[in-house]
Design a protein around this motif. Structure first.
Motif, PDB file in Angstrom:
ATOM      1  N   VAL A   1       2.765   2.207   4.995  1.00  0.00           N
ATOM      2  CA  VAL A   1       2.336   2.613   6.331  1.00  0.00           C
ATOM      3  C   VAL A   1       3.575   2.945   7.154  1.00  0.00           C
ATOM      4  CG1 VAL A   1       1.148   1.902   8.451  1.00  0.00           C
ATOM      5  CG2 VAL A   1       0.276   1.160   6.215  1.00  0.00           C
ATOM      6  N   PRO A   2       3.703   4.178   7.658  1.00  0.00           N
ATOM      7  CA  PRO A   2       4.889   4.568   8.411  1.00  0.00           C
ATOM      8  C   PRO A   2       5.140   3.695   9.629  1.00  0.00           C
ATOM      9  CG  PRO A   2       3.619   6.497   7.789  1.00  0.00           C
ATOM     10  CD  PRO A   2       2.777   5.304   7.452  1.00  0.00           C
ATOM     11  N   ALA A   3       6.407   3.582   9.997  1.00  0.00           N
ATOM     12  CA  ALA A   3       6.810   2.723  11.119  1.00  0.00           C
ATOM     13  C   ALA A   3       6.129   3.105  12.423  1.00  0.00           C
ATOM     14  CB  ALA A   3       8.329   2.778  11.280  1.00  0.00           C
ATOM     15  N   VAL A   4       5.822   4.392  12.595  1.00  0.00           N
ATOM     16  CA  VAL A   4       5.227   4.821  13.855  1.00  0.00           C
ATOM     17  C   VAL A   4       3.864   4.169  14.080  1.00  0.00           C
ATOM     18  CG1 VAL A   4       4.138   6.911  12.885  1.00  0.00           C
ATOM     19  CG2 VAL A   4       4.763   6.828  15.318  1.00  0.00           C
ATOM     20  N   PHE A   5       3.091   3.964  13.017  1.00  0.00           N
ATOM     21  CA  PHE A   5       1.786   3.321  13.165  1.00  0.00           C
ATOM     22  C   PHE A   5       1.929   1.833  13.452  1.00  0.00           C
ATOM     23  CE2 PHE A   5       0.753   7.008  10.420  1.00  0.00           C
ATOM     24  CZ  PHE A   5      -0.104   7.648  11.293  1.00  0.00           C
TER      25      PHE A   5
ATOM     26  N   THR B   1      -9.017   5.736  14.158  1.00  0.00           N
ATOM     27  CA  THR B   1      -8.362   6.712  15.028  1.00  0.00           C
ATOM     28  C   THR B   1      -7.261   7.495  14.322  1.00  0.00           C
ATOM     29  OG1 THR B   1      -8.781   5.235  16.909  1.00  0.00           O
ATOM     30  CG2 THR B   1      -7.177   7.009  17.243  1.00  0.00           C
ATOM     31  N   PHE B   2      -6.503   6.824  13.452  1.00  0.00           N
ATOM     32  CA  PHE B   2      -5.308   7.433  12.866  1.00  0.00           C
ATOM     33  C   PHE B   2      -5.411   7.556  11.345  1.00  0.00           C
ATOM     34  CE2 PHE B   2      -3.845   5.064  16.677  1.00  0.00           C
ATOM     35  CZ  PHE B   2      -3.421   6.151  17.436  1.00  0.00           C
ATOM     36  N   ASN B   3      -4.518   8.375  10.766  1.00  0.00           N
ATOM     37  CA  ASN B   3      -4.516   8.526   9.301  1.00  0.00           C
ATOM     38  C   ASN B   3      -3.769   7.393   8.593  1.00  0.00           C
ATOM     39  OD1 ASN B   3      -1.606   9.287   8.758  1.00  0.00           O
ATOM     40  ND2 ASN B   3      -2.126  11.040  10.049  1.00  0.00           N
ATOM     41  N   MET B   4      -3.017   6.591   9.341  1.00  0.00           N
ATOM     42  CA  MET B   4      -2.320   5.413   8.813  1.00  0.00           C
ATOM     43  C   MET B   4      -1.368   5.722   7.661  1.00  0.00           C
ATOM     44  SD  MET B   4      -3.286   3.243  10.945  1.00  0.00           S
ATOM     45  CE  MET B   4      -2.454   1.821  10.265  1.00  0.00           C
ATOM     46  N   GLY B   5      -0.922   6.966   7.557  1.00  0.00           N
ATOM     47  CA  GLY B   5       0.039   7.324   6.520  1.00  0.00           C
ATOM     48  C   GLY B   5      -0.533   8.087   5.349  1.00  0.00           C
ATOM     49  N   ILE B   6      -1.856   8.317   5.345  1.00  0.00           N
ATOM     50  CA  ILE B   6      -2.517   9.086   4.293  1.00  0.00           C
ATOM     51  C   ILE B   6      -3.228  10.271   4.950  1.00  0.00           C
ATOM     52  CG2 ILE B   6      -4.290   9.102   2.524  1.00  0.00           C
ATOM     53  CD1 ILE B   6      -1.878   7.503   1.684  1.00  0.00           C
ATOM     54  N   GLY B   7      -2.756  11.478   4.671  1.00  0.00           N
ATOM     55  CA  GLY B   7      -3.316  12.644   5.336  1.00  0.00           C
ATOM     56  C   GLY B   7      -4.427  13.339   4.588  1.00  0.00           C
ATOM     57  N   MET B   8      -4.515  13.098   3.280  1.00  0.00           N
ATOM     58  CA  MET B   8      -5.544  13.731   2.453  1.00  0.00           C
ATOM     59  C   MET B   8      -5.933  12.765   1.347  1.00  0.00           C
ATOM     60  SD  MET B   8      -7.074  16.820   2.420  1.00  0.00           S
ATOM     61  CE  MET B   8      -5.980  18.184   2.855  1.00  0.00           C
TER      62      MET B   8
END
Length: 396
Positions: free
Chosen positions: A335-339, A356-363
Protein backbone atom coordinates in the motif's frame (compact mmCIF):
# COMPACT_ATOMS: atom_id res chain seq x y z
CA UNK A 1 -3.83 19.55 -39.46
CA UNK A 2 -5.70 21.69 -36.93
CA UNK A 3 -8.65 23.90 -37.82
CA UNK A 4 -9.76 26.58 -35.35
CA UNK A 5 -13.17 28.22 -35.62
CA UNK A 6 -14.06 31.08 -33.26
CA UNK A 7 -17.79 31.45 -32.73
CA UNK A 8 -19.65 34.46 -31.39
CA UNK A 9 -19.81 32.93 -27.94
CA UNK A 10 -16.02 32.51 -27.95
CA UNK A 11 -16.16 28.71 -28.16
CA UNK A 12 -13.37 27.15 -30.20
CA UNK A 13 -13.57 23.71 -31.79
CA UNK A 14 -10.43 21.65 -32.33
CA UNK A 15 -10.26 18.81 -34.81
CA UNK A 16 -7.12 16.80 -35.45
CA UNK A 17 -6.92 14.31 -38.29
CA UNK A 18 -5.62 10.93 -37.19
CA UNK A 19 -2.23 10.23 -38.76
CA UNK A 20 -2.66 6.48 -38.56
CA UNK A 21 -5.74 4.38 -38.05
CA UNK A 22 -6.11 0.65 -37.35
CA UNK A 23 -7.59 -1.40 -40.17
CA UNK A 24 -10.20 -4.03 -39.40
CA UNK A 25 -11.67 -6.77 -41.54
CA UNK A 26 -15.02 -6.02 -43.08
CA UNK A 27 -17.56 -6.89 -40.36
CA UNK A 28 -20.14 -9.61 -40.84
CA UNK A 29 -23.67 -9.76 -39.50
CA UNK A 30 -23.78 -11.40 -36.09
CA UNK A 31 -26.18 -14.32 -35.61
CA UNK A 32 -26.82 -13.56 -31.94
CA UNK A 33 -28.91 -10.60 -30.70
CA UNK A 34 -26.77 -7.48 -30.18
CA UNK A 35 -25.58 -6.74 -26.67
CA UNK A 36 -25.97 -3.11 -25.63
CA UNK A 37 -24.64 -1.96 -22.28
CA UNK A 38 -25.09 1.69 -21.39
CA UNK A 39 -22.92 3.11 -18.62
CA UNK A 40 -23.85 6.04 -16.40
CA UNK A 41 -21.59 7.72 -13.87
CA UNK A 42 -21.98 10.46 -11.30
CA UNK A 43 -19.18 12.29 -9.49
CA UNK A 44 -16.80 9.98 -11.41
CA UNK A 45 -18.13 7.09 -9.33
CA UNK A 46 -19.03 3.64 -10.64
CA UNK A 47 -22.00 1.94 -9.06
CA UNK A 48 -22.32 -1.86 -8.83
CA UNK A 49 -25.23 -4.22 -8.43
CA UNK A 50 -23.38 -6.43 -5.93
CA UNK A 51 -21.33 -5.82 -2.83
CA UNK A 52 -17.89 -7.14 -1.82
CA UNK A 53 -16.31 -8.15 1.43
CA UNK A 54 -12.62 -7.48 2.03
CA UNK A 55 -11.55 -10.34 4.26
CA UNK A 56 -8.42 -11.97 5.58
CA UNK A 57 -6.65 -14.69 3.61
CA UNK A 58 -8.61 -17.92 3.08
CA UNK A 59 -11.74 -16.63 4.82
CA UNK A 60 -15.21 -16.93 3.27
CA UNK A 61 -16.93 -13.76 2.09
CA UNK A 62 -20.02 -12.55 3.96
CA UNK A 63 -22.20 -9.48 4.14
CA UNK A 64 -19.81 -7.81 6.59
CA UNK A 65 -16.88 -5.68 5.52
CA UNK A 66 -13.41 -6.04 6.99
CA UNK A 67 -10.62 -4.40 5.07
CA UNK A 68 -7.04 -3.24 5.33
CA UNK A 69 -5.34 -2.76 8.70
CA UNK A 70 -5.51 0.63 10.36
CA UNK A 71 -3.19 1.71 13.12
CA UNK A 72 -4.99 4.98 13.76
CA UNK A 73 -7.98 5.77 15.90
CA UNK A 74 -10.94 5.77 13.52
CA UNK A 75 -13.33 7.54 15.90
CA UNK A 76 -14.44 10.86 14.51
CA UNK A 77 -12.69 10.10 11.23
CA UNK A 78 -13.45 11.88 7.96
CA UNK A 79 -15.65 10.36 5.25
CA UNK A 80 -16.19 11.01 1.56
CA UNK A 81 -19.68 12.26 2.40
CA UNK A 82 -18.17 14.77 4.85
CA UNK A 83 -16.14 16.08 1.90
CA UNK A 84 -19.31 16.65 -0.12
CA UNK A 85 -19.53 13.46 -2.20
CA UNK A 86 -22.43 11.12 -1.40
CA UNK A 87 -21.85 7.77 -3.13
CA UNK A 88 -25.19 6.44 -1.88
CA UNK A 89 -27.08 9.38 -3.42
CA UNK A 90 -25.30 8.68 -6.70
CA UNK A 91 -26.27 5.01 -6.47
CA UNK A 92 -29.90 5.98 -5.97
CA UNK A 93 -29.81 8.21 -9.06
CA UNK A 94 -28.34 5.37 -11.10
CA UNK A 95 -31.11 3.04 -9.90
CA UNK A 96 -33.71 5.56 -11.06
CA UNK A 97 -32.02 6.10 -14.41
CA UNK A 98 -31.79 2.33 -14.90
CA UNK A 99 -35.59 2.21 -14.97
CA UNK A 100 -35.51 4.50 -18.01
CA UNK A 101 -32.39 3.04 -19.64
CA UNK A 102 -31.92 -0.65 -18.68
CA UNK A 103 -28.41 -2.05 -18.91
CA UNK A 104 -26.58 0.65 -16.98
CA UNK A 105 -23.62 -0.47 -14.89
CA UNK A 106 -20.75 -1.38 -17.19
CA UNK A 107 -17.39 0.36 -17.28
CA UNK A 108 -17.94 1.11 -20.97
CA UNK A 109 -20.93 1.19 -23.30
CA UNK A 110 -21.04 -1.42 -26.09
CA UNK A 111 -22.58 -0.66 -29.48
CA UNK A 112 -22.90 -3.47 -32.08
CA UNK A 113 -21.09 -2.97 -35.38
CA UNK A 114 -21.07 -6.06 -37.58
CA UNK A 115 -19.00 -8.74 -35.90
CA UNK A 116 -17.54 -6.23 -33.42
CA UNK A 117 -18.59 -3.85 -30.70
CA UNK A 118 -17.65 -0.22 -30.47
CA UNK A 119 -16.91 0.47 -26.81
CA UNK A 120 -17.24 4.02 -25.50
CA UNK A 121 -16.45 5.74 -22.23
CA UNK A 122 -16.45 9.27 -20.85
CA UNK A 123 -15.00 10.81 -17.70
CA UNK A 124 -13.18 13.74 -16.14
CA UNK A 125 -10.52 14.11 -13.47
CA UNK A 126 -12.65 15.57 -10.70
CA UNK A 127 -11.28 17.88 -8.05
CA UNK A 128 -7.73 16.74 -8.74
CA UNK A 129 -7.89 19.86 -10.91
CA UNK A 130 -7.92 21.94 -7.71
CA UNK A 131 -4.49 20.55 -6.84
CA UNK A 132 -3.27 21.26 -10.37
CA UNK A 133 -4.24 24.90 -9.85
CA UNK A 134 -2.47 25.01 -6.48
CA UNK A 135 0.70 23.18 -7.50
CA UNK A 136 0.97 24.62 -10.99
CA UNK A 137 1.42 21.10 -12.37
CA UNK A 138 -0.61 21.08 -15.59
CA UNK A 139 1.57 18.92 -17.84
CA UNK A 140 0.22 15.58 -16.59
CA UNK A 141 -3.45 16.27 -15.87
CA UNK A 142 -4.20 15.41 -19.51
CA UNK A 143 -2.74 11.95 -18.95
CA UNK A 144 -5.23 11.51 -16.11
CA UNK A 145 -8.05 12.55 -18.42
CA UNK A 146 -7.20 10.00 -21.09
CA UNK A 147 -6.50 7.28 -18.54
CA UNK A 148 -9.89 7.48 -16.88
CA UNK A 149 -11.71 6.71 -20.15
CA UNK A 150 -9.33 4.29 -21.90
CA UNK A 151 -8.85 2.26 -18.71
CA UNK A 152 -12.62 1.87 -18.56
CA UNK A 153 -13.10 0.63 -22.11
CA UNK A 154 -10.16 -1.78 -22.00
CA UNK A 155 -12.00 -3.73 -19.28
CA UNK A 156 -14.17 -5.11 -22.10
CA UNK A 157 -11.07 -6.17 -24.00
CA UNK A 158 -11.42 -3.24 -26.39
CA UNK A 159 -8.50 -1.53 -28.11
CA UNK A 160 -8.93 2.27 -27.93
CA UNK A 161 -9.28 3.87 -31.37
CA UNK A 162 -9.65 7.57 -30.68
CA UNK A 163 -10.14 10.17 -27.98
CA UNK A 164 -11.84 13.58 -27.84
CA UNK A 165 -11.48 16.20 -25.15
CA UNK A 166 -13.40 19.18 -23.77
CA UNK A 167 -11.45 22.05 -22.21
CA UNK A 168 -13.47 24.89 -20.64
CA UNK A 169 -12.25 28.09 -18.99
CA UNK A 170 -13.38 31.65 -18.34
CA UNK A 171 -10.46 33.29 -20.15
CA UNK A 172 -8.18 31.30 -22.42
CA UNK A 173 -4.54 31.18 -21.32
CA UNK A 174 -2.93 29.72 -24.43
CA UNK A 175 0.31 28.66 -22.72
CA UNK A 176 -1.55 26.86 -19.93
CA UNK A 177 -3.98 25.20 -22.33
CA UNK A 178 -1.06 23.99 -24.44
CA UNK A 179 0.44 22.26 -21.38
CA UNK A 180 -2.86 20.52 -20.63
CA UNK A 181 -3.39 19.38 -24.21
CA UNK A 182 0.21 18.18 -24.44
CA UNK A 183 -0.63 15.83 -21.56
CA UNK A 184 -3.69 14.61 -23.47
CA UNK A 185 -1.48 13.89 -26.50
CA UNK A 186 0.92 12.01 -24.22
CA UNK A 187 -1.94 9.94 -22.79
CA UNK A 188 -3.16 9.06 -26.28
CA UNK A 189 0.34 7.94 -27.25
CA UNK A 190 0.54 5.75 -24.14
CA UNK A 191 -2.78 4.11 -25.03
CA UNK A 192 -1.98 3.88 -28.76
CA UNK A 193 -5.03 5.84 -29.87
CA UNK A 194 -5.59 8.98 -31.95
CA UNK A 195 -6.52 12.37 -30.53
CA UNK A 196 -9.30 12.88 -33.04
CA UNK A 197 -10.67 16.23 -31.92
CA UNK A 198 -11.77 18.44 -29.09
CA UNK A 199 -13.60 21.54 -27.93
CA UNK A 200 -12.11 24.58 -26.23
CA UNK A 201 -14.85 26.64 -24.62
CA UNK A 202 -14.05 30.14 -23.37
CA UNK A 203 -16.92 31.22 -21.10
CA UNK A 204 -16.34 34.54 -19.28
CA UNK A 205 -17.41 34.67 -15.61
CA UNK A 206 -18.26 30.96 -15.52
CA UNK A 207 -15.03 29.70 -13.91
CA UNK A 208 -12.69 31.32 -11.40
CA UNK A 209 -9.69 33.15 -12.81
CA UNK A 210 -6.90 30.74 -13.77
CA UNK A 211 -9.13 27.67 -13.49
CA UNK A 212 -10.49 25.28 -16.08
CA UNK A 213 -12.48 22.07 -16.38
CA UNK A 214 -11.82 18.93 -18.40
CA UNK A 215 -13.76 15.97 -19.73
CA UNK A 216 -12.85 13.27 -22.21
CA UNK A 217 -14.44 10.67 -24.44
CA UNK A 218 -12.85 7.47 -25.76
CA UNK A 219 -14.04 4.93 -28.32
CA UNK A 220 -12.53 1.49 -28.89
CA UNK A 221 -13.37 -1.76 -30.66
CA UNK A 222 -13.46 -5.45 -29.81
CA UNK A 223 -14.64 -8.52 -31.70
CA UNK A 224 -17.91 -9.87 -30.36
CA UNK A 225 -16.37 -13.26 -29.66
CA UNK A 226 -13.54 -11.61 -27.70
CA UNK A 227 -15.54 -9.44 -25.30
CA UNK A 228 -14.46 -9.69 -21.67
CA UNK A 229 -17.78 -9.69 -19.77
CA UNK A 230 -17.26 -11.81 -16.64
CA UNK A 231 -20.00 -14.29 -17.53
CA UNK A 232 -17.64 -17.27 -17.28
CA UNK A 233 -16.21 -16.37 -13.86
CA UNK A 234 -16.52 -19.20 -11.34
CA UNK A 235 -15.56 -19.80 -7.73
CA UNK A 236 -11.84 -20.53 -7.49
CA UNK A 237 -10.81 -18.03 -10.14
CA UNK A 238 -7.95 -15.75 -9.10
CA UNK A 239 -7.88 -11.97 -8.67
CA UNK A 240 -4.71 -10.33 -10.00
CA UNK A 241 -3.98 -6.73 -9.09
CA UNK A 242 -1.93 -4.29 -11.15
CA UNK A 243 -0.37 -1.52 -9.05
CA UNK A 244 -1.48 2.10 -9.20
CA UNK A 245 0.79 5.15 -9.12
CA UNK A 246 -1.13 6.56 -6.16
CA UNK A 247 -4.54 8.18 -5.79
CA UNK A 248 -5.03 8.37 -9.59
CA UNK A 249 -8.10 10.60 -10.22
CA UNK A 250 -10.71 9.65 -7.60
CA UNK A 251 -11.33 10.65 -4.02
CA UNK A 252 -9.71 14.08 -4.20
CA UNK A 253 -12.57 15.86 -2.44
CA UNK A 254 -11.73 13.74 0.59
CA UNK A 255 -7.98 14.15 0.01
CA UNK A 256 -8.33 17.92 0.02
CA UNK A 257 -10.37 17.80 3.23
CA UNK A 258 -7.68 15.65 4.88
CA UNK A 259 -4.98 18.04 3.67
CA UNK A 260 -6.82 21.00 5.19
CA UNK A 261 -7.12 19.19 8.55
CA UNK A 262 -3.53 17.93 8.57
CA UNK A 263 -1.84 21.31 8.84
CA UNK A 264 0.57 20.34 6.07
CA UNK A 265 0.96 22.01 2.69
CA UNK A 266 1.45 20.53 -0.76
CA UNK A 267 5.10 21.58 -0.54
CA UNK A 268 5.72 19.55 2.62
CA UNK A 269 7.31 16.12 2.39
CA UNK A 270 4.99 13.15 2.33
CA UNK A 271 5.60 11.20 5.57
CA UNK A 272 7.42 7.97 4.77
CA UNK A 273 8.42 9.01 1.25
CA UNK A 274 11.04 11.10 -0.54
CA UNK A 275 8.55 13.30 -2.42
CA UNK A 276 6.33 16.22 -1.51
CA UNK A 277 2.62 15.78 -0.90
CA UNK A 278 1.94 17.74 -4.08
CA UNK A 279 4.15 15.47 -6.16
CA UNK A 280 2.64 12.32 -4.68
CA UNK A 281 -0.94 13.46 -5.15
CA UNK A 282 -0.38 14.75 -8.68
CA UNK A 283 1.28 11.54 -9.92
CA UNK A 284 -0.52 10.78 -13.21
CA UNK A 285 -2.94 7.88 -13.46
CA UNK A 286 -1.42 4.71 -14.88
CA UNK A 287 -2.66 3.87 -18.38
CA UNK A 288 -3.02 0.08 -18.40
CA UNK A 289 -4.15 -0.37 -22.01
CA UNK A 290 -1.07 -1.94 -23.62
CA UNK A 291 -0.30 -4.12 -20.61
CA UNK A 292 -3.87 -5.39 -20.24
CA UNK A 293 -4.34 -6.07 -23.96
CA UNK A 294 -1.07 -8.03 -23.96
CA UNK A 295 -2.25 -10.13 -21.01
CA UNK A 296 -5.68 -10.67 -22.57
CA UNK A 297 -4.06 -11.81 -25.81
CA UNK A 298 -2.50 -14.77 -24.01
CA UNK A 299 -5.90 -16.08 -22.87
CA UNK A 300 -7.60 -16.99 -19.62
CA UNK A 301 -8.79 -13.52 -18.50
CA UNK A 302 -12.51 -13.64 -17.67
CA UNK A 303 -13.22 -10.25 -16.14
CA UNK A 304 -11.53 -6.90 -15.51
CA UNK A 305 -12.37 -4.15 -13.02
CA UNK A 306 -10.98 -0.61 -13.16
CA UNK A 307 -10.57 0.53 -9.55
CA UNK A 308 -11.89 4.09 -9.51
CA UNK A 309 -14.54 5.84 -7.42
CA UNK A 310 -16.10 3.20 -5.21
CA UNK A 311 -12.70 1.59 -4.67
CA UNK A 312 -12.44 -2.16 -4.15
CA UNK A 313 -15.80 -2.50 -2.48
CA UNK A 314 -17.92 -1.23 -5.35
CA UNK A 315 -15.88 -1.99 -8.48
CA UNK A 316 -14.70 -5.60 -8.26
CA UNK A 317 -18.18 -7.16 -7.85
CA UNK A 318 -19.40 -5.40 -10.99
CA UNK A 319 -17.71 -8.04 -13.15
CA UNK A 320 -19.10 -11.05 -11.24
CA UNK A 321 -22.12 -13.17 -12.17
CA UNK A 322 -24.81 -13.08 -9.50
CA UNK A 323 -24.15 -15.34 -6.54
CA UNK A 324 -20.38 -14.86 -6.44
CA UNK A 325 -18.24 -12.83 -4.08
CA UNK A 326 -14.55 -12.31 -3.45
CA UNK A 327 -11.93 -12.78 -0.80
CA UNK A 328 -9.16 -10.18 -0.79
CA UNK A 329 -5.88 -11.33 0.74
CA UNK A 330 -4.68 -9.03 3.48
CA UNK A 331 -1.17 -7.60 3.00
CA UNK A 332 -0.79 -9.18 -0.46
CA UNK A 333 0.48 -5.95 -2.05
CA UNK A 334 2.32 -2.83 -0.99
CA UNK A 335 0.00 0.00 0.00
CA UNK A 336 1.65 3.28 -1.09
CA UNK A 337 2.69 5.76 1.59
CA UNK A 338 0.21 8.35 0.35
CA UNK A 339 -2.74 6.17 1.39
CA UNK A 340 -1.24 5.48 4.80
CA UNK A 341 -0.85 9.23 5.32
CA UNK A 342 -4.42 9.94 4.14
CA UNK A 343 -5.86 7.35 6.51
CA UNK A 344 -3.80 8.41 9.51
CA UNK A 345 -4.17 12.17 8.99
CA UNK A 346 -7.91 11.89 8.39
CA UNK A 347 -8.55 9.13 10.95
CA UNK A 348 -10.47 7.37 8.20
CA UNK A 349 -12.01 3.97 8.80
CA UNK A 350 -10.81 0.97 6.81
CA UNK A 351 -14.16 0.48 5.03
CA UNK A 352 -14.25 4.14 3.98
CA UNK A 353 -10.71 3.94 2.58
CA UNK A 354 -11.52 0.79 0.61
CA UNK A 355 -14.70 2.30 -0.80
CA UNK A 356 -13.12 5.62 -1.79
CA UNK A 357 -9.57 4.88 -2.98
CA UNK A 358 -7.74 2.27 -5.06
CA UNK A 359 -5.34 1.59 -2.14
CA UNK A 360 -2.48 0.87 -4.54
CA UNK A 361 -4.27 -1.41 -7.03
CA UNK A 362 -5.55 0.36 -10.13
CA UNK A 363 -6.79 -2.61 -12.16
CA UNK A 364 -8.00 -6.08 -11.16
CA UNK A 365 -8.06 -9.03 -13.56
CA UNK A 366 -10.08 -12.17 -12.88
CA UNK A 367 -8.45 -15.23 -14.43
CA UNK A 368 -8.50 -18.99 -14.20
CA UNK A 369 -5.93 -20.58 -11.91
CA UNK A 370 -3.85 -21.78 -14.85
CA UNK A 371 -3.89 -18.41 -16.58
CA UNK A 372 -3.18 -16.53 -13.36
CA UNK A 373 -0.05 -18.59 -12.76
CA UNK A 374 1.23 -17.71 -16.23
CA UNK A 375 0.35 -14.02 -15.82
CA UNK A 376 2.19 -13.83 -12.51
CA UNK A 377 5.21 -15.68 -13.90
CA UNK A 378 5.34 -13.40 -16.95
CA UNK A 379 5.22 -10.39 -14.63
CA UNK A 380 8.69 -11.10 -13.31
CA UNK A 381 10.87 -8.38 -14.74
CA UNK A 382 8.30 -7.20 -17.29
CA UNK A 383 5.73 -5.64 -14.98
CA UNK A 384 4.42 -5.90 -11.44
CA UNK A 385 1.35 -7.95 -10.57
CA UNK A 386 -0.02 -9.36 -7.32
CA UNK A 387 -2.25 -12.31 -6.50
CA UNK A 388 -4.64 -10.35 -4.30
CA UNK A 389 -7.60 -12.69 -3.86
CA UNK A 390 -9.98 -15.27 -5.23
CA UNK A 391 -13.62 -15.68 -6.26
CA UNK A 392 -15.89 -17.55 -3.86
CA UNK A 393 -19.48 -18.72 -3.82
CA UNK A 394 -21.94 -16.46 -2.06
CA UNK A 395 -22.51 -12.75 -2.45
CA UNK A 396 -19.99 -10.72 -0.49
Amino acid sequence: MTNTVAAANAEISRYVAASSRPIFDKPTIATQPPLVIRPYRLFSQRFPLLSLSLLERNSISSSRLRSLPNDSDASGGLTYKDAGVDIDAGSELVRRIAKMAPGIGGFGGLYPLGDSFLVAGTDGVGTKLKLAFETGIHETIGIDLVAMSVNDIVTSGAKPLFFLDYFATSHLDVDLAEKVIKGIVDGCQQSDCALLGGETAEMPDFYAKGEYDLSGFAVGIVKKDSVIDGKNIVAGDVLIGLPSSGVHSNGFSLVRRVLAHSGLSLKDQLPGAAVTLGEALMAPTVIYVKQVLDIIGKGGVKGIAHITGGGFTDNIPRVFPEGLGAVIYKDSWNVPAVFKWIQQAGKIEDAEMSRTFNMGIGMVLVASKEASQRILEDANGAYTAYRIGEVVNGEG
